[in-house]
Design a protein around this motif. Structure first.
Motif, PDB file in Angstrom:
ATOM      1  N   ALA A  36       0.835  -1.205   0.000  1.00  0.00           N
ATOM      2  CA  ALA A  36       0.000   0.000   0.000  1.00  0.00           C
ATOM      3  C   ALA A  36       0.869   1.253   0.000  1.00  0.00           C
ATOM      4  O   ALA A  36       0.543   2.249  -0.658  1.00  0.00           O
ATOM      5  N   THR A  40       1.073   3.902  -4.484  1.00  0.00           N
ATOM      6  CA  THR A  40       0.339   5.080  -4.021  1.00  0.00           C
ATOM      7  C   THR A  40      -0.766   5.507  -4.984  1.00  0.00           C
ATOM      8  O   THR A  40      -1.655   6.274  -4.610  1.00  0.00           O
ATOM      9  N   LEU A  42      -3.040   3.594  -6.118  1.00  0.00           N
ATOM     10  CA  LEU A  42      -4.220   2.788  -5.861  1.00  0.00           C
ATOM     11  C   LEU A  42      -4.760   3.067  -4.469  1.00  0.00           C
ATOM     12  O   LEU A  42      -4.017   3.464  -3.572  1.00  0.00           O
ATOM     13  N   ASN A  43      -6.052   2.849  -4.300  1.00  0.00           N
ATOM     14  CA  ASN A  43      -6.674   3.036  -3.001  1.00  0.00           C
ATOM     15  C   ASN A  43      -6.016   2.127  -1.967  1.00  0.00           C
ATOM     16  O   ASN A  43      -5.874   0.927  -2.182  1.00  0.00           O
ATOM     17  N   ARG A  44      -5.608   2.705  -0.851  1.00  0.00           N
ATOM     18  CA  ARG A  44      -4.866   1.944   0.159  1.00  0.00           C
ATOM     19  C   ARG A  44      -5.670   0.773   0.713  1.00  0.00           C
ATOM     20  O   ARG A  44      -5.165  -0.341   0.845  1.00  0.00           O
ATOM     21  N   ASP A  45      -6.924   1.014   1.016  1.00  0.00           N
ATOM     22  CA  ASP A  45      -7.759  -0.053   1.566  1.00  0.00           C
ATOM     23  C   ASP A  45      -7.932  -1.184   0.558  1.00  0.00           C
ATOM     24  O   ASP A  45      -7.987  -2.363   0.943  1.00  0.00           O
ATOM     25  N   LEU A  46      -8.014  -0.841  -0.733  1.00  0.00           N
ATOM     26  CA  LEU A  46      -8.136  -1.860  -1.763  1.00  0.00           C
ATOM     27  C   LEU A  46      -6.894  -2.728  -1.819  1.00  0.00           C
ATOM     28  O   LEU A  46      -6.985  -3.959  -1.891  1.00  0.00           O
ATOM     29  N   THR A  84      -6.283  -2.854 -13.025  1.00  0.00           N
ATOM     30  CA  THR A  84      -5.991  -1.578 -13.701  1.00  0.00           C
ATOM     31  C   THR A  84      -5.656  -1.759 -15.181  1.00  0.00           C
ATOM     32  O   THR A  84      -5.373  -0.772 -15.853  1.00  0.00           O
TER      33      THR A  84
END
Length: 222
Positions: A36, A40, A42-46, A84
């Motif tokens: 994570a 950076t 990408l969504n951290r929680d994802l 992605t």
């Protein structure tokens, strides 16, 4: 939920097993946080969720070994790349699917990657992955890909994201059903199972798959 996925029907007779699972969960958490921090865009929680789901998916079939964290990282990175990927850009991607991802799908992907020389990328997955690649097939992977690549091959769970990222999905005549995604081309190859074949039979299966691969590559690279 990651350590829970590793629980088997064995008697709960040792605190050592519980401690090992707790330690593994801590390592998975650390890996998720590191990825994570790295990814950076990408969504951290994802990212964290994908890492933990990847571990849980692998540990259901694979043995809990010292290699589980590197395998989880490889699988999670591929899943994040699938999320992605723009199928309209880059080289074509082929996904080979069979039940256990321990034989013919592994072999087909290796042959594509050998013959395509980067013009097409192939991957493989299984609806119910085995704990390891079949020895007959691993020896063939060593011939095709080299010892290092063959040693690190492992059965991977099939995900919807892998299907969405592929340009072509090939099932290997073993009854697998994949999600139907618009724009993805589907084929089914009725080929023999190397795990059930004699040495001569394995060689015949390899040549059968290679012939089919050459035909597929011709449609993707012309």
């Amino acid at each position: 939920f990651a350590p829970t996925a590793a629980v088997t029907d064995e008697p709960e007779d040792t605190a050592a097993r519980a401690a090992a699972l707790q330690q593994m969960d801590a390592r998975v958490t650390r890996l998720a946080e590191e990825l994570a921090d790295e990814l950076t865009g990408l969504n951290r929680d994802l990212v964290i969720a994908i890492v933990r789901e990847s571990y849980a998916g692998l540990v259901r079939s694979a043995k809990l070994t010292a290699h589980m964290i590197p395998l989880t990282e490889r699988f999670a990175r591929q899943r994040l790349a699938d999320l992605t990927r723009d199928r309209s850009a880059g080289v074509p991607q082929v996904l080979f699917v069979c039940v256990q991802n321990a034989g013919r799908s592994q072999l087909a992907a290796a042959i594509v990657n050998q013959l395509a020389d980067g013009r097409v990328v192939a991957r493989s997955a299984g609806s119910t992955p085995a704990s390891d690649v079949h020895p007959h097939v691993r020896s063939l992977l060593t011939e095709i890909e080299g010892e290092q690549e063959a040693e690190t091959a492992f059965p991977k769970p099939l995900t919807d994201d892998a299907v969405r990222a592929a340009d072509v999905v090939v099932t290997m005549g073993c009854g697998d059903v994949c999600p139907i995604i618009p724009g993805v081309r589907y084929e089914d190859w009725a080929v023999g199972d190397p795990a059930l074949a004699s040495p001569d039979g394995v060689d015949a299966i390899r040549h059968d798959i290679e012939g089919r691969v050459r035909e597929l590559l011709a449609t993707l690279t012309d």
